[in-house]
Each structure stands twice: as C-alpha cells, then as structure tokens.
Write an enzyme that holds these catalytic residues in place. Structure first.
Site, PDB file in Angstrom:
ATOM      1  N   ASP A  30       0.861  -1.185   0.000  1.00  0.00           N
ATOM      2  CA  ASP A  30       0.000   0.000   0.000  1.00  0.00           C
ATOM      3  C   ASP A  30       0.893   1.230   0.000  1.00  0.00           C
ATOM      4  O   ASP A  30       2.027   1.177   0.486  1.00  0.00           O
ATOM      5  CB  ASP A  30      -0.930   0.004   1.223  1.00  0.00           C
ATOM      6  CG  ASP A  30      -2.120   0.932   1.039  1.00  0.00           C
ATOM      7  OD1 ASP A  30      -3.234   0.434   0.805  1.00  0.00           O
ATOM      8  OD2 ASP A  30      -1.938   2.171   1.131  1.00  0.00           O
ATOM      9  N   PHE A 148     -17.185 -10.079  -3.741  1.00  0.00           N
ATOM     10  CA  PHE A 148     -18.562  -9.803  -3.304  1.00  0.00           C
ATOM     11  C   PHE A 148     -18.669  -9.688  -1.784  1.00  0.00           C
ATOM     12  O   PHE A 148     -19.744  -9.854  -1.221  1.00  0.00           O
ATOM     13  CB  PHE A 148     -19.497 -10.922  -3.794  1.00  0.00           C
ATOM     14  CG  PHE A 148     -19.430 -11.145  -5.281  1.00  0.00           C
ATOM     15  CD1 PHE A 148     -20.119 -10.314  -6.143  1.00  0.00           C
ATOM     16  CD2 PHE A 148     -18.659 -12.161  -5.804  1.00  0.00           C
ATOM     17  CE1 PHE A 148     -20.056 -10.502  -7.523  1.00  0.00           C
ATOM     18  CE2 PHE A 148     -18.570 -12.362  -7.183  1.00  0.00           C
ATOM     19  CZ  PHE A 148     -19.276 -11.528  -8.043  1.00  0.00           C
ATOM     20  N   LEU A 149     -17.554  -9.445  -1.127  1.00  0.00           N
ATOM     21  CA  LEU A 149     -17.601  -9.518   0.349  1.00  0.00           C
ATOM     22  C   LEU A 149     -18.462  -8.429   0.963  1.00  0.00           C
ATOM     23  O   LEU A 149     -18.538  -7.305   0.462  1.00  0.00           O
ATOM     24  CB  LEU A 149     -16.197  -9.493   0.945  1.00  0.00           C
ATOM     25  CG  LEU A 149     -15.305  -8.264   0.818  1.00  0.00           C
ATOM     26  CD1 LEU A 149     -15.637  -7.203   1.851  1.00  0.00           C
ATOM     27  CD2 LEU A 149     -13.855  -8.688   0.974  1.00  0.00           C
ATOM     28  N   ARG A 150     -19.124  -8.826   2.040  1.00  0.00           N
ATOM     29  CA  ARG A 150     -19.923  -7.888   2.827  1.00  0.00           C
ATOM     30  C   ARG A 150     -19.110  -7.481   4.044  1.00  0.00           C
ATOM     31  O   ARG A 150     -18.497  -8.338   4.675  1.00  0.00           O
ATOM     32  CB  ARG A 150     -21.210  -8.552   3.323  1.00  0.00           C
ATOM     33  CG  ARG A 150     -22.166  -8.968   2.256  1.00  0.00           C
ATOM     34  CD  ARG A 150     -23.137 -10.002   2.808  1.00  0.00           C
ATOM     35  NE  ARG A 150     -22.421 -11.210   3.235  1.00  0.00           N
ATOM     36  CZ  ARG A 150     -22.961 -12.181   3.958  1.00  0.00           C
ATOM     37  NH1 ARG A 150     -24.201 -12.101   4.383  1.00  0.00           N
ATOM     38  NH2 ARG A 150     -22.248 -13.249   4.298  1.00  0.00           N
ATOM     39  N   PHE A 252     -32.800  -9.196   2.223  1.00  0.00           N
ATOM     40  CA  PHE A 252     -32.680  -7.855   1.630  1.00  0.00           C
ATOM     41  C   PHE A 252     -34.031  -7.207   1.363  1.00  0.00           C
ATOM     42  O   PHE A 252     -34.177  -6.402   0.454  1.00  0.00           O
ATOM     43  CB  PHE A 252     -31.800  -7.888   0.355  1.00  0.00           C
ATOM     44  CG  PHE A 252     -30.365  -7.539   0.681  1.00  0.00           C
ATOM     45  CD1 PHE A 252     -29.615  -8.362   1.502  1.00  0.00           C
ATOM     46  CD2 PHE A 252     -29.778  -6.369   0.230  1.00  0.00           C
ATOM     47  CE1 PHE A 252     -28.320  -8.037   1.856  1.00  0.00           C
ATOM     48  CE2 PHE A 252     -28.482  -6.028   0.579  1.00  0.00           C
ATOM     49  CZ  PHE A 252     -27.756  -6.869   1.381  1.00  0.00           C
ATOM     50  N   ALA A 255     -37.166  -3.021   5.265  1.00  0.00           N
ATOM     51  CA  ALA A 255     -37.386  -1.585   5.069  1.00  0.00           C
ATOM     52  C   ALA A 255     -36.741  -0.829   6.221  1.00  0.00           C
ATOM     53  O   ALA A 255     -36.606  -1.354   7.324  1.00  0.00           O
ATOM     54  CB  ALA A 255     -38.882  -1.301   5.004  1.00  0.00           C
ATOM     55  N   GLY A 256     -36.352   0.389   5.969  1.00  0.00           N
ATOM     56  CA  GLY A 256     -35.731   1.188   7.034  1.00  0.00           C
ATOM     57  C   GLY A 256     -35.196   2.476   6.474  1.00  0.00           C
ATOM     58  O   GLY A 256     -35.888   3.164   5.712  1.00  0.00           O
ATOM     59  N   CYS A 263     -20.106   0.778  -0.955  1.00  0.00           N
ATOM     60  CA  CYS A 263     -20.305   0.087  -2.237  1.00  0.00           C
ATOM     61  C   CYS A 263     -21.621   0.420  -2.932  1.00  0.00           C
ATOM     62  O   CYS A 263     -21.620   1.001  -4.014  1.00  0.00           O
ATOM     63  CB  CYS A 263     -20.212  -1.425  -2.039  1.00  0.00           C
ATOM     64  SG  CYS A 263     -18.540  -1.944  -1.696  1.00  0.00           S
ATOM     65  N   ARG A 333     -19.111   5.525   5.817  1.00  0.00           N
ATOM     66  CA  ARG A 333     -19.198   6.070   4.457  1.00  0.00           C
ATOM     67  C   ARG A 333     -20.646   6.057   3.985  1.00  0.00           C
ATOM     68  O   ARG A 333     -21.319   5.028   4.063  1.00  0.00           O
ATOM     69  CB  ARG A 333     -18.323   5.253   3.493  1.00  0.00           C
ATOM     70  CG  ARG A 333     -16.842   5.524   3.659  1.00  0.00           C
ATOM     71  CD  ARG A 333     -16.012   4.661   2.747  1.00  0.00           C
ATOM     72  NE  ARG A 333     -16.084   3.258   3.129  1.00  0.00           N
ATOM     73  CZ  ARG A 333     -15.583   2.251   2.414  1.00  0.00           C
ATOM     74  NH1 ARG A 333     -14.992   2.499   1.277  1.00  0.00           N
ATOM     75  NH2 ARG A 333     -15.677   1.015   2.836  1.00  0.00           N
TER      76      ARG A 333
HETATM   77  C1  UDX Z   1     -22.456  -4.807  -0.313  1.00  0.00           C
HETATM   78  C2  UDX Z   1     -22.787  -6.132  -1.012  1.00  0.00           C
HETATM   79  O1  UDX Z   1     -23.688  -6.892  -0.207  1.00  0.00           O
HETATM   80  C3  UDX Z   1     -21.522  -6.919  -1.263  1.00  0.00           C
HETATM   81  O2  UDX Z   1     -21.803  -8.114  -1.950  1.00  0.00           O
HETATM   82  C4  UDX Z   1     -20.572  -6.044  -2.055  1.00  0.00           C
HETATM   83  O3  UDX Z   1     -19.354  -6.737  -2.279  1.00  0.00           O
HETATM   84  C5  UDX Z   1     -20.317  -4.734  -1.362  1.00  0.00           C
HETATM   85  O4  UDX Z   1     -21.541  -4.078  -1.096  1.00  0.00           O
HETATM   86  P1  UDX Z   1     -21.906  -4.078   2.193  1.00  0.00           P
HETATM   87  O5  UDX Z   1     -21.728  -2.677   1.682  1.00  0.00           O
HETATM   88  O6  UDX Z   1     -20.914  -4.615   3.160  1.00  0.00           O
HETATM   89  O7  UDX Z   1     -21.927  -5.107   0.957  1.00  0.00           O
HETATM   90  O8  UDX Z   1     -23.314  -4.104   2.900  1.00  0.00           O
HETATM   91  P2  UDX Z   1     -24.710  -4.883   2.776  1.00  0.00           P
HETATM   92  O9  UDX Z   1     -24.796  -5.898   3.829  1.00  0.00           O
HETATM   93  O10 UDX Z   1     -24.960  -5.299   1.396  1.00  0.00           O
HETATM   94  O11 UDX Z   1     -25.702  -3.691   3.173  1.00  0.00           O
HETATM   95  C6  UDX Z   1     -25.738  -2.510   2.390  1.00  0.00           C
HETATM   96  C7  UDX Z   1     -26.698  -1.520   2.955  1.00  0.00           C
HETATM   97  O12 UDX Z   1     -28.033  -1.948   2.722  1.00  0.00           O
HETATM   98  C8  UDX Z   1     -26.590  -1.275   4.459  1.00  0.00           C
HETATM   99  O13 UDX Z   1     -26.684   0.118   4.694  1.00  0.00           O
HETATM  100  C9  UDX Z   1     -27.789  -1.994   5.020  1.00  0.00           C
HETATM  101  O14 UDX Z   1     -28.262  -1.411   6.200  1.00  0.00           O
HETATM  102  C10 UDX Z   1     -28.803  -1.835   3.896  1.00  0.00           C
HETATM  103  N1  UDX Z   1     -29.860  -2.868   3.864  1.00  0.00           N
HETATM  104  C11 UDX Z   1     -29.524  -4.172   3.647  1.00  0.00           C
HETATM  105  C12 UDX Z   1     -31.185  -2.499   4.041  1.00  0.00           C
HETATM  106  O15 UDX Z   1     -31.502  -1.322   4.235  1.00  0.00           O
HETATM  107  N2  UDX Z   1     -32.149  -3.465   4.000  1.00  0.00           N
HETATM  108  C13 UDX Z   1     -31.861  -4.773   3.788  1.00  0.00           C
HETATM  109  O16 UDX Z   1     -32.797  -5.579   3.753  1.00  0.00           O
HETATM  110  C14 UDX Z   1     -30.510  -5.138   3.612  1.00  0.00           C
END
Ligand code: UDX
Length: 435
Positions: A30, A148-150, A252, A255-256, A263, A333
């Site tokens: 890095d 695709f990591l979360r 997924f 609601a909220g 990402c 972020r």
């Molecule tokens: C996401 C993708 O899931 C992942 O595959 C990709 O590689 C990067 O982007 P991440 O940003 O870690 O991952 O978060 P994720 O768990 O997908 O949640 C994203 C946002 O959606 C969060 O703010 C979460 O609160 C929101 N969310 C998720 C909802 O509002 N409702 C849901 O039902 C699910």
C-alpha cells in the site's frame, strides 16, 4: 503459491490475510506507510470481526508481510489488484488508483505472471488494462475476479464465498489463468464453492449488476414502506408474506433508512454513468429512482423527527443510537444514520450520538456532533430517541431502563428492530418505518 496484493484497504487487507490463511505466501503493498505499519504490527485499521485473529496468525506464520515498496512483489506469480474506485464528481467511478496500481506493478512483472483485478471497475476497464500489461510484458495475463464480500462478514465471504467468478481471455492464456486461480482457491473450491468462468466484460458486469440488484431490492421494499405509511399497512408483515415466495425471497427486504456504505450507493451511480457513456443509459434509468427512493428515507426520518418534536428543534435533546451504515462495522461512508444525526443537529437539535464501534470514524468526518460512550449517556434527558443502526445492543435494550432516563418517551425505530409491544408497554410512542 507466491501472491501479491496491491492495495490494503478494506478489500485488500482482508484478501491478503485470507490468502495467507489459505496457506499462500503473501506480500501486500500500500502507498500509505501508516496503514502498512499498523497492519505489519497486526493492528487492523478498521473494525472487522475475525480479521485481527487471522492477521495475527498469518503474521506469526511468516506467510504474510506488508510493504510500501511495490518492487517486493517481484517473484509472486499472482498479483491481486485491490485498490479503491471511489465516486468521482460526475458519479462515474474514479479509476485513478487502479491505473496507478497497474502502472506501478508492470515493471515488476515476469512472463507467466497473472494480474488479477478484484476492484469494482466500469465495464471495459479490464480489456484496456489487459492491453497495457501485455504491451510491456507479453507473457503476463490480466484477468478479473470480482469480490462480493460484505463488511462484517468479510473474512468468511473471502474464504467461503457464495461463488467464484473468473473473467479470463479466450485461448491458452485464459486456460492458464483458470488453472492458476484454481490453485489459489484450491481450498475454497474443495469445499464445493461454485466457480464460473466468463469473459472479462461479463466478470466486470456481474459485480455491478449484483450490487444494482441488491440496491433495487432494498429500494423496492422502501417504496412499499412509503405506501404502507399512507394506508396504515405494515411493511414488515408484507415483506414476510411476499418473501415466502421462493422466487422473491425474504433476504434484503428489510425496510428502514435504506442502504449506505462504501459500495451500493457509489456502484449504482457509477454503473449508470458507464451505461450512459456506452449509449445505453436508458437501460439503467430505473437506478435513478432506486437512488432517489433510498435518499428519501433519510429525509422522511428527519421530517418525522420534526413532527414528533413539535417542529422546533432548537433546545430539544435528541439521542441517536447508531452511526455506522450497518451493524458489526465502524464504517460511516454514506451512512444514513450519520447523515440523519447531522441533519438534526443542523436543524438546531442537541444531538448526543453513540455507536458501539463507529464514534471515532464518525467524529473524523462530522466533528460537530456530540459523541458519547454509552446508550445511557445518549438517551439521558432526550426528548426523542432514534435507533438508526440495528446493533444487537440496541435490539436488546430494556425499554423500562431507557424510559427512566429520557425526558419524553418517544422513539423512532429506523430499522424496525425494536419489540414494539415492550416499548409501548414501557410508555413509549414508537414510530417505525412503513408500519
Ligand atoms: C455490499 C454487497 O452486499 C456486497 O456483496 C458487495 O461486495 C459490497 O456491497 P456491504 O456494503 O458490506 O456489501 O453491505 P450490505 O450488507 O450489502 O448492506 C448494504 C446496505 O443496505 C446497508 O446500509 C444496510 O443497512 C442496507 N440494507 C440491507 C437495508 O436497508 N435493507 C436490507 O434488507 C438489507
């Protein structure tokens, strides 16, 4: 295998430690010396469950080292590109760091090496970079292997992903790349992880379309929440009911406050920008609505808070629980939670905010907010409490205890996670999202 990882941000740091965990010999690079020093000392620069453990283990095994000197990648056979592609001023992805990483890497490549892109890039980037690499080192091959990591599950998603996608060129170079990646992921493949071999453009598209679909699913249910709010229906019950249909699925559909993070928001904007450049902008026009629905949720909560506080926020105390964009993360972020907390402060409220992990990261970008070290301190004398990130600590709160601290028993459940009956029984007015 000898592997290098260029970029030690969220993706790169987790990938490097995970590759060492899988038994490879990894050098991670890095440009940020402070970050490298911390990682080399086993200190994860962000909160990610499981990362400190595999980092410490990998460093102790001698199979992982960190450096700021790209020359040290020489000798590795597979070089992963894991640098960021932030949102640029027009919404399009800024690929400066990817370009710089490739330019820095090329002088150290040898024939037979593989450059493996993991960063999320606009479709077409891989083909352009592949030409740049082979122009200098004809025997090296560039492929794309999206990630695709979360956050919160990053280690698990790296070691045991839902699927592996290899974007490779056709012909012998592509076949050799598949064999090399199969060696990298031998342990993961042995666990039965599906592996799809596609062309470069498809691999790039798989990543952005997956995120576009997830964002659309969330905005769909939030649109239903808007309607449920008008007609007095319950969006959570609705999600449960439609989610039983296997074609729809319940995941997924919470609601909220909508999606945030590093990402989904930026990726849907970058995808639209790229489609427009390609002359097929219309195909992704719907993502503008997905984005707009998402941002409306934040405005809705601010309006609801104003209504509940009698419109005048000056002199009102607001307790905010949660700042991270989602639980098990310190990432703020594009966080809906932090955005709402800050808007309430701007409107004149005195905001006390608490997050189990994200107070520090939030304070760096929004120093104006008042950060406190516990739920109790955040809700003390509050006229309104807002639950904005669904940490387990907040889900399990005892409403009677909170009731004894607040000035007024009013709570906004921005993630629909509180036990409404228990909070109502404790004397609270509970306002959820779409219910
Ligand atoms: C996401 C993708 O899931 C992942 O595959 C990709 O590689 C990067 O982007 P991440 O940003 O870690 O991952 O978060 P994720 O768990 O997908 O949640 C994203 C946002 O959606 C969060 O703010 C979460 O609160 C929101 N969310 C998720 C909802 O509002 N409702 C849901 O039902 C699910």
């Amino acid at each position: 295998m000898k592997i290098s990882v260029i970029g030690c941000g969220y993706l790169g740091a987790v990938h490097a430690a995970s590759m060492a965990k899988l038994g490879h010999d990894v050098v991670a690079v890095d440009v940020d010396p402070v970050r490298i020093e911390r990682l080399a000392a086993g200190d994860a620069p962000f909160f990610e469950p499981g990362l400190p453990e595999i980092l410490t283990e990998a460093l102790a095994s001698g199979r992982l080292r960190f450096t700021t000197d790209t020359a040290e990648v020489a000798g590795a056979r597979v070089h992963f590109l894991a640098v960021g592609t932030p949102q640029g001023p027009t919404g399009a992805a800024d690929v400066t760091y990817v370009d710089a990483a490739v330019a820095g890497l090329v002088p150290h490549l040898s024939d037979g090496d593989f450059v493996v892109g993991k960063s999320t890039v606009p479709v077409g980037t891989a083909a352009r970079l592949a030409a740049e690499v082979t122009a200098v080192v004809p025997g090296a091959t560039l492929v794309w292997n999206p990630e695709f990591l979360r956050e919160g599950f990053a280690v698990r998603d790296t070691i045991s992903p839902d699927r592996l996608v290899y974007g490779v060129p056709s012909g012998p170079a592509g076949q050799a790349a598949v064999a090399a990646l199969d060696e990298v992921y031998a342990a993961t493949l042995a666990d039965g992880t599906p592996r799809l071999v596609v062309d470069l453009a498809t691999a790039e598209l798989v990543k952005v379309s997956a995120n576009a679909f997830l964002a659309t699913k969330i905005s769909f249910i939030n649109a239903m929440a808007e309607i449920a709010e008008v007609v007095g229906a319950d969006v959570t019950a609705l999600a449960d009911a439609i989610g039983h249909d296997e074609r729809i699925g319940r995941k997924f559909l919470n609601a909220g406050l909508g999606f945030g993070g590093g990402c989904l928001p930026k990726d849907i904007r970058a995808f639209r920008a790229r489609a427009t450049e390609l002359g097929v902008g219309e195909s992704l026009d719907f993502l503008a609505d997905v984005d707009a629905i998402n941002l409306r949720r934040r405005a809705h909560v601010v309006t609801l808070a104003q209504e509940l506080l009698g419109d005048v926020l000056a002199g009102k105390r607001v307790g905010v629980l949660g700042l991270a964009f989602k639980p098990n993360s310190d990432d703020v972020r594009d966080s809906p939670a932090l955005d709402i907390a800050d808007r309430l402060r701007e409107l004149g409220a005195t905001v006390s905010a608490y997050d189990p992990q994200a107070n520090g990261t939030a304070a760096r970008v929004r120093p104006e907010l008042d950060y406190v070290g516990s739920v109790d301190a955040a809700v003390q004398d509050a006229d309104l409490v807002l639950v904005l990130t669904e940490w387990t600590e907040f889900r399990q709160l005892d409403p009677t205890a909170v009731a004894s601290l607040v000035r007024d028993r009013v709570v906004i459940d921005g993630r629909n996670v509180l036990d409404r009956d228990a909070w109502t029984a404790a004397g609270f007015t509970v306002r959820g999202m779409g219910r």
